[in-house]
Write a protein that holds these residues in place. Structure first.
Motif, PDB file in Angstrom:
ATOM      1  N   MET A  57      36.585  60.776  -7.017  1.00 51.39           N
ATOM      2  CA  MET A  57      36.733  59.122  -6.930  1.00 51.39           C
ATOM      3  C   MET A  57      35.568  58.521  -6.390  1.00 51.39           C
ATOM      4  SD  MET A  57      37.985  58.848  -9.971  1.00 51.39           S
ATOM      5  CE  MET A  57      38.209  56.947  -9.910  1.00 51.39           C
ATOM      6  N   ALA A  58      35.812  59.220  -4.912  1.00 47.75           N
ATOM      7  CA  ALA A  58      34.973  58.527  -3.876  1.00 47.75           C
ATOM      8  C   ALA A  58      33.258  58.713  -4.135  1.00 47.75           C
ATOM      9  CB  ALA A  58      35.237  59.196  -2.563  1.00 47.75           C
ATOM     10  N   ALA A  59      33.159  59.789  -4.963  1.00 52.63           N
ATOM     11  CA  ALA A  59      31.528  60.152  -5.373  1.00 52.63           C
ATOM     12  C   ALA A  59      31.258  58.971  -6.452  1.00 52.63           C
ATOM     13  CB  ALA A  59      31.441  61.512  -5.901  1.00 52.63           C
ATOM     14  N   ALA A  60      32.201  58.974  -7.157  1.00 48.93           N
ATOM     15  CA  ALA A  60      32.077  57.971  -8.314  1.00 48.93           C
ATOM     16  C   ALA A  60      31.889  56.455  -7.774  1.00 48.93           C
ATOM     17  CB  ALA A  60      33.422  57.727  -9.146  1.00 48.93           C
ATOM     18  N   ASN A 114      49.114  59.565   6.463  1.00 52.21           N
ATOM     19  CA  ASN A 114      48.256  59.910   7.510  1.00 52.21           C
ATOM     20  C   ASN A 114      46.962  59.315   7.113  1.00 52.21           C
ATOM     21  OD1 ASN A 114      47.942  61.987   5.986  1.00 52.21           O
ATOM     22  ND2 ASN A 114      47.823  63.804   7.403  1.00 52.21           N
ATOM     23  N   TYR A 115      46.692  58.570   5.987  1.00 51.96           N
ATOM     24  CA  TYR A 115      45.396  58.334   5.688  1.00 51.96           C
ATOM     25  C   TYR A 115      45.094  56.810   6.152  1.00 51.96           C
ATOM     26  CZ  TYR A 115      41.883  57.355   2.341  1.00 51.96           C
ATOM     27  OH  TYR A 115      40.368  56.966   1.733  1.00 51.96           O
ATOM     28  N   LEU A 116      43.894  56.808   6.909  1.00 50.54           N
ATOM     29  CA  LEU A 116      43.553  55.746   7.719  1.00 50.54           C
ATOM     30  C   LEU A 116      43.621  54.319   6.776  1.00 50.54           C
ATOM     31  CD1 LEU A 116      42.115  54.845  10.488  1.00 50.54           C
ATOM     32  CD2 LEU A 116      39.806  55.187   9.346  1.00 50.54           C
ATOM     33  N   GLY A 117      44.183  53.550   7.568  1.00 55.06           N
ATOM     34  CA  GLY A 117      44.285  52.096   6.936  1.00 55.06           C
ATOM     35  C   GLY A 117      45.396  51.645   5.961  1.00 55.06           C
ATOM     36  N   PHE A 118      46.349  52.690   5.917  1.00 55.07           N
ATOM     37  CA  PHE A 118      47.731  52.710   5.070  1.00 55.07           C
ATOM     38  C   PHE A 118      48.792  53.179   6.263  1.00 55.07           C
ATOM     39  CE2 PHE A 118      44.500  53.136   1.988  1.00 55.07           C
ATOM     40  CZ  PHE A 118      45.052  52.112   0.976  1.00 55.07           C
ATOM     41  N   PRO A 119      49.197  52.258   7.051  1.00 58.33           N
ATOM     42  CA  PRO A 119      50.203  52.682   8.354  1.00 58.33           C
ATOM     43  C   PRO A 119      51.843  52.723   7.643  1.00 58.33           C
ATOM     44  CG  PRO A 119      49.453  50.324   8.493  1.00 58.33           C
ATOM     45  CD  PRO A 119      48.740  50.983   7.312  1.00 58.33           C
ATOM     46  N   ASP A 120      51.774  52.084   6.480  1.00 52.55           N
ATOM     47  CA  ASP A 120      53.104  52.188   5.845  1.00 52.55           C
ATOM     48  C   ASP A 120      53.052  53.339   4.795  1.00 52.55           C
ATOM     49  OD1 ASP A 120      54.184  50.335   7.351  1.00 52.55           O
ATOM     50  OD2 ASP A 120      53.292  48.836   6.125  1.00 52.55           O
ATOM     51  N   GLY A 121      51.998  54.123   4.608  1.00 53.82           N
ATOM     52  CA  GLY A 121      51.951  55.058   3.446  1.00 53.82           C
ATOM     53  C   GLY A 121      51.483  54.531   2.295  1.00 53.82           C
ATOM     54  N   PRO A 141      20.302  74.150  -6.176  1.00 52.09           N
ATOM     55  CA  PRO A 141      19.743  73.217  -5.753  1.00 52.09           C
ATOM     56  C   PRO A 141      20.260  72.010  -6.597  1.00 52.09           C
ATOM     57  CG  PRO A 141      18.288  74.892  -5.457  1.00 52.09           C
ATOM     58  CD  PRO A 141      19.203  75.431  -6.043  1.00 52.09           C
ATOM     59  N   GLY A 142      20.608  70.959  -6.075  1.00 56.74           N
ATOM     60  CA  GLY A 142      20.862  69.969  -6.988  1.00 56.74           C
ATOM     61  C   GLY A 142      22.754  69.855  -7.216  1.00 56.74           C
ATOM     62  N   VAL A 143      23.050  70.932  -6.862  1.00 54.52           N
ATOM     63  CA  VAL A 143      24.414  70.926  -7.206  1.00 54.52           C
ATOM     64  C   VAL A 143      25.442  70.772  -5.871  1.00 54.52           C
ATOM     65  CG1 VAL A 143      26.646  72.295  -8.239  1.00 54.52           C
ATOM     66  CG2 VAL A 143      24.355  72.282  -9.455  1.00 54.52           C
ATOM     67  N   PHE A 144      26.140  70.001  -5.741  1.00 47.76           N
ATOM     68  CA  PHE A 144      26.925  69.767  -4.282  1.00 47.76           C
ATOM     69  C   PHE A 144      28.367  70.047  -4.563  1.00 47.76           C
ATOM     70  CE2 PHE A 144      22.881  67.471  -4.490  1.00 47.76           C
ATOM     71  CZ  PHE A 144      22.698  67.502  -3.269  1.00 47.76           C
ATOM     72  N   ALA A 145      29.033  70.297  -3.684  1.00 48.54           N
ATOM     73  CA  ALA A 145      30.390  70.515  -3.667  1.00 48.54           C
ATOM     74  C   ALA A 145      31.364  69.618  -2.672  1.00 48.54           C
ATOM     75  CB  ALA A 145      30.803  71.973  -3.264  1.00 48.54           C
ATOM     76  N   ALA A 146      32.413  69.091  -3.026  1.00 45.95           N
ATOM     77  CA  ALA A 146      33.070  68.114  -2.179  1.00 45.95           C
ATOM     78  C   ALA A 146      34.535  68.300  -2.149  1.00 45.95           C
ATOM     79  CB  ALA A 146      32.737  66.683  -2.222  1.00 45.95           C
ATOM     80  N   GLY A 147      35.317  68.356  -1.276  1.00 51.12           N
ATOM     81  CA  GLY A 147      36.845  68.423  -1.470  1.00 51.12           C
ATOM     82  C   GLY A 147      37.389  69.886  -1.214  1.00 51.12           C
ATOM     83  N   ARG A 193      42.270  67.661   3.475  1.00 53.78           N
ATOM     84  CA  ARG A 193      43.104  66.346   3.520  1.00 53.78           C
ATOM     85  C   ARG A 193      42.626  65.429   2.824  1.00 53.78           C
ATOM     86  NH1 ARG A 193      46.290  69.286   5.462  1.00 53.78           N
ATOM     87  NH2 ARG A 193      47.473  69.221   7.660  1.00 53.78           N
ATOM     88  N   VAL A 194      43.256  64.369   2.405  1.00 57.55           N
ATOM     89  CA  VAL A 194      42.644  63.210   1.499  1.00 57.55           C
ATOM     90  C   VAL A 194      41.631  62.528   2.080  1.00 57.55           C
ATOM     91  CG1 VAL A 194      43.037  60.850   0.421  1.00 57.55           C
ATOM     92  CG2 VAL A 194      44.815  62.985   0.069  1.00 57.55           C
ATOM     93  N   ALA A 195      41.793  62.060   3.331  1.00 55.50           N
ATOM     94  CA  ALA A 195      40.527  61.453   3.962  1.00 55.50           C
ATOM     95  C   ALA A 195      39.329  62.318   4.083  1.00 55.50           C
ATOM     96  CB  ALA A 195      41.008  61.057   5.618  1.00 55.50           C
ATOM     97  N   GLY A 196      39.332  63.855   4.459  1.00 56.62           N
ATOM     98  CA  GLY A 196      38.290  64.605   4.485  1.00 56.62           C
ATOM     99  C   GLY A 196      37.601  64.727   3.196  1.00 56.62           C
ATOM    100  N   ALA A 197      38.518  64.720   1.905  1.00 60.48           N
ATOM    101  CA  ALA A 197      37.940  64.586   0.698  1.00 60.48           C
ATOM    102  C   ALA A 197      37.109  63.407   0.138  1.00 60.48           C
ATOM    103  CB  ALA A 197      38.956  64.878  -0.427  1.00 60.48           C
ATOM    104  N   VAL A 198      37.532  62.208   0.728  1.00 62.95           N
ATOM    105  CA  VAL A 198      37.043  61.146   0.429  1.00 62.95           C
ATOM    106  C   VAL A 198      35.656  60.968   1.254  1.00 62.95           C
ATOM    107  CG1 VAL A 198      37.189  58.673   0.840  1.00 62.95           C
ATOM    108  CG2 VAL A 198      39.101  59.768  -0.248  1.00 62.95           C
ATOM    109  N   GLY A 199      35.653  61.711   2.444  1.00 60.24           N
ATOM    110  CA  GLY A 199      34.338  61.668   3.180  1.00 60.24           C
ATOM    111  C   GLY A 199      33.413  62.408   2.658  1.00 60.24           C
TER     112      GLY A 199
END
Length: 429
Positions: free
Chosen positions: A110-113, A143-150, A393-399, A408-414
Motif C-alpha cells: 500500500m505504501a508503494a501504491a 510502536n508505529y511512528l505518529g500514533f502514540p495511542d496506537g 531486473p525491474g522486479v523489486f521486493a519490499a516488506g 515491522r510495519v514501519a519498515g515495510a512502509v519504508g
C-alpha cells in the motif's frame, strides 16, 4: 475502491453457523472489506425465517443475501473471488499495461501504491485477500511512528486504501498471483490462478508471508471451528466469558493476548521457550505483566486437540519433561510464524534459507551470475542492482517477503516507498 462506492453498496445478511469454517472466513472478509452486514445463525428463529423466505435450508449455508434479494451460496472451495464480484468489489484490472504492478496490499504494497500513484506512475495493486495483509488483522499497533495511542491494523488499512485511491491507484482484490513471465516488448505479465493476468513495466513483490499451522494431532480438524491462525476481531465478541488460548511468543501473539484480555475470562499464552524476552517487544511484555487475566505458560506446546462439532479440549505438553495435561478449551489462536510467499515466482529469483527474496548488494554475496560452480541465480546485467531489486531486473521486493527485512510495519512502509523511488530509476534507465 473509492469510499463512495463502498457506502452505496447494499446491506448484506450472512446466514451461517458459528462453527462453520466457511462462515468464519466470510465474516472476516466482509469486515476487512468494510461491507456492512448482519450475521444470523441458521438455528436461530430469525435465521431460519430468512432462509425459509428464500427457499433455502440450513444445509445451504453459509449464504449471503442482499437487500435486493440476491442470494449467493458462498462455500470456501470456490474461493473469495465470486464473493467479491457478487459484492461489487473491484476484481479485474482495468488497464492493458501499467507503469507499476504491485503484488500484495499489506503495508509495503500500500505504501508503494500511494507513492507510485502520487508520483505519476499508472499503478495497480493485486491482492489475493483484503487490503492490509496480515497487519490488517492486528488488533493494535502501538510502536508505529505518529500514533502514540496506537492504531488497529484494520484502521491503518482503511486509511491506506483511501489514500491510495485518492491518488488514483487501482486496487484489485481476491486475485491470487501464481506466475510471472517476461512480456514481449519489455516488462512483465503476472498470471492469476483463474487464468487472468495483469501486465506492467515494473513490478514490486510485497506478498508478505503465509501463516504456519500447528501440526499436533487433531488440530487441523478444528480449523475455523475453534482453531484460528489470526487475531480474528470478528471472533472476539464470541469469546466473552471464555478462556482463550494463544500460541506464540512474538509481537503478534502478545498483541492478540492483550486484545482478547478485554473480553475473555482468562487468556493463556503458550510459549515453547523459557520467556517472552527473545522475540517480543519490551513494551508488550510490560503490558502483559500488568494484566492479571493473562497467564503466560512457558515451556508449553499444544500436543493435541479434541471435541465434537468444535474445539472442546487441548492436550498441552511440557517441553522439558514431556508430561501432558488436558485443558478445557473452545478458542485457540496460533501465531507461530510465517513463510514468505515466493515459490510462485520461479527459478530466476534468489532466495535465502528461509525463502525470502535476496535483493541489492546482498545478491553479490551469493556469487556473480555464471560464475564457476554457482548453482543459484545471480545478477545478469553490467550495472549493479538497485537496493531492493531482485535478480530479475525491474522486479523489486519490499516488506516481509524480502530477506533481512525489519519485520515491522514501519519498515515495510519504508521499503514500499523506497521501492517506488528505485522503480523510477529503473524506468528512466
Amino acid at each position: 475502491m473509492p469510499a463512495e462506492e463502498n457506502e452505496a453498496r447494499p446491506a448484506v445478511t450472512l446466514v451461517g453457523d458459528q462453527w462453520s469454517p466457511e462462515c468464519s472466513v466470510l465474516r472476516t472478509f466482509l469486515t476487512r472489506s468494510e461491507v456492512p452486514f448482519t450475521w444470523l445463525r441458521p438455528a436461530d428463529p430469525l435465521g431460519a425465517q430468512v432462509l425459509a423466505e428464500h427457499d433455502l435450508a440450513a444445509a445451504d449455508t453459509p449464504v449471503l443475501i442482499d437487500d435486493a434479494g440476491r442470494v449467493l451460496r458462498a462455500s470456501r472451495p470456490r474461493g473469495l473471488e465470486p464473493v467479491a464480484e457478487w459484492l461489487g468489489l473491484h476484481t479485474d484490472p482495468g488497464g492493458e499495461v501499467y507503469d507499476l504492478v504491485v503484488v500484495g496490499a499489506g503495508p509495503a504494497g500500500m505504501a508503494a501504491a500511494v507513492y507510485g500513484a502520487s508520483e505519476g506512475l499508472r499503478t495497480v495493486v493485486v491482492e489475493r485477500w483484503a487490503i492490509g495483509g496480515q497487519s490488517g488483522l492486528t488488533s493494535r499497533i502501538e510502536n508505529y511512528l505518529g500514533f502514540p495511542d496506537g492504531i488497529s491494523g484494520a484502521d491503518l488499512a482503511d486509511r491506506a486504501r483511501r489514500q491510495a485511491t485518492k491518488f488514483g491507484a487501482e486496487l484489485v482484490l481476491t486475485r491470487h498471483a501464481n506466475t510471472l513471465q517476461d512480456r514481449t516488448g519489455g516488462g512483465f505479465t503476472v498470471g492469476f490462478t483463474d487464468g487472468g493476468s495483469v501486465a506492467g513495466r515494473a513490478l514490486i513483490i510485497a506478498t508478505g508471508a503465509n501463516t504456519r499451522t500447528l501440526h499436533a494431532p487433531g488440530v487441523a480438524d478444528y480449523a475455523g471451528r475453534g482453531v484460528y491462525y489470526f487475531a480474528a476481531l470478528t471472533e472476539a465478541p464470541l469469546c466473552t466469558g471464555h478462556d482463550v488460548y494463544i500460541v506464540g511468543g512474538a509481537n503478534s501473539a502478545g498483541q492478540a493476548a492483550i486484545y482478547f484480555s478485554e473480553c475473555a475470562r482468562k487468556v493463556v499464552l503458550l510459549v515453547r521457550g523459557d520467556s517472552l524476552d527473545r522475540e517480543m517487544s519490551t513494551y508488550l511484555i510490560k503490558q502483559i505483566d500488568a494484566i492479571p487475566t493473562i497467564e503466560v505458560r512457558t515451556h508449553t506446546e499444544v500436543a493435541g486437540a479434541a471435541g465434537d462439532t468444535h474445539l472442546e479440549r487441548l492436550t498441552l505438553r511440557d517441553t522439558r519433561t514431556g508430561t501432558t495435561e488436558t485443558a478445557d478449551a473452545t478458542w485457540l489462536f496460533a501465531f507461530i510464524g510465517a513463510d514468505p510467499d515466493t515459490v510462485w515466482l520461479g527459478p530466476r529469483f534468489l532466495w535465502d534459507a528461509d525463502g525470502c527474496l535476496v535483493t541489492g548488494n546482498d545478491i553479490a554475496a551469493a556469487g556473480a551470475a555464471g560464475a564457476a560452480g554457482a548453482a543459484e541465480p545471480g545478477w545478469p546485467l553490467a550495472r549493479a542492482p538497485y537496493h531492493l531489486e531482485t535478480t530479475v531486473p525491474g522486479v523489486f521486493a519490499a516488506g516481509d517477503v524480502r530477506a533481512w527485512s525489519a519485520r515491522r510495519v514501519a519498515g515495510a512502509v519504508g521499503e514500499g516507498s523506497m521501492a517506488v523511488m528505485l522503480v523510477h530509476a529503473y524506468l528512466a534507465g
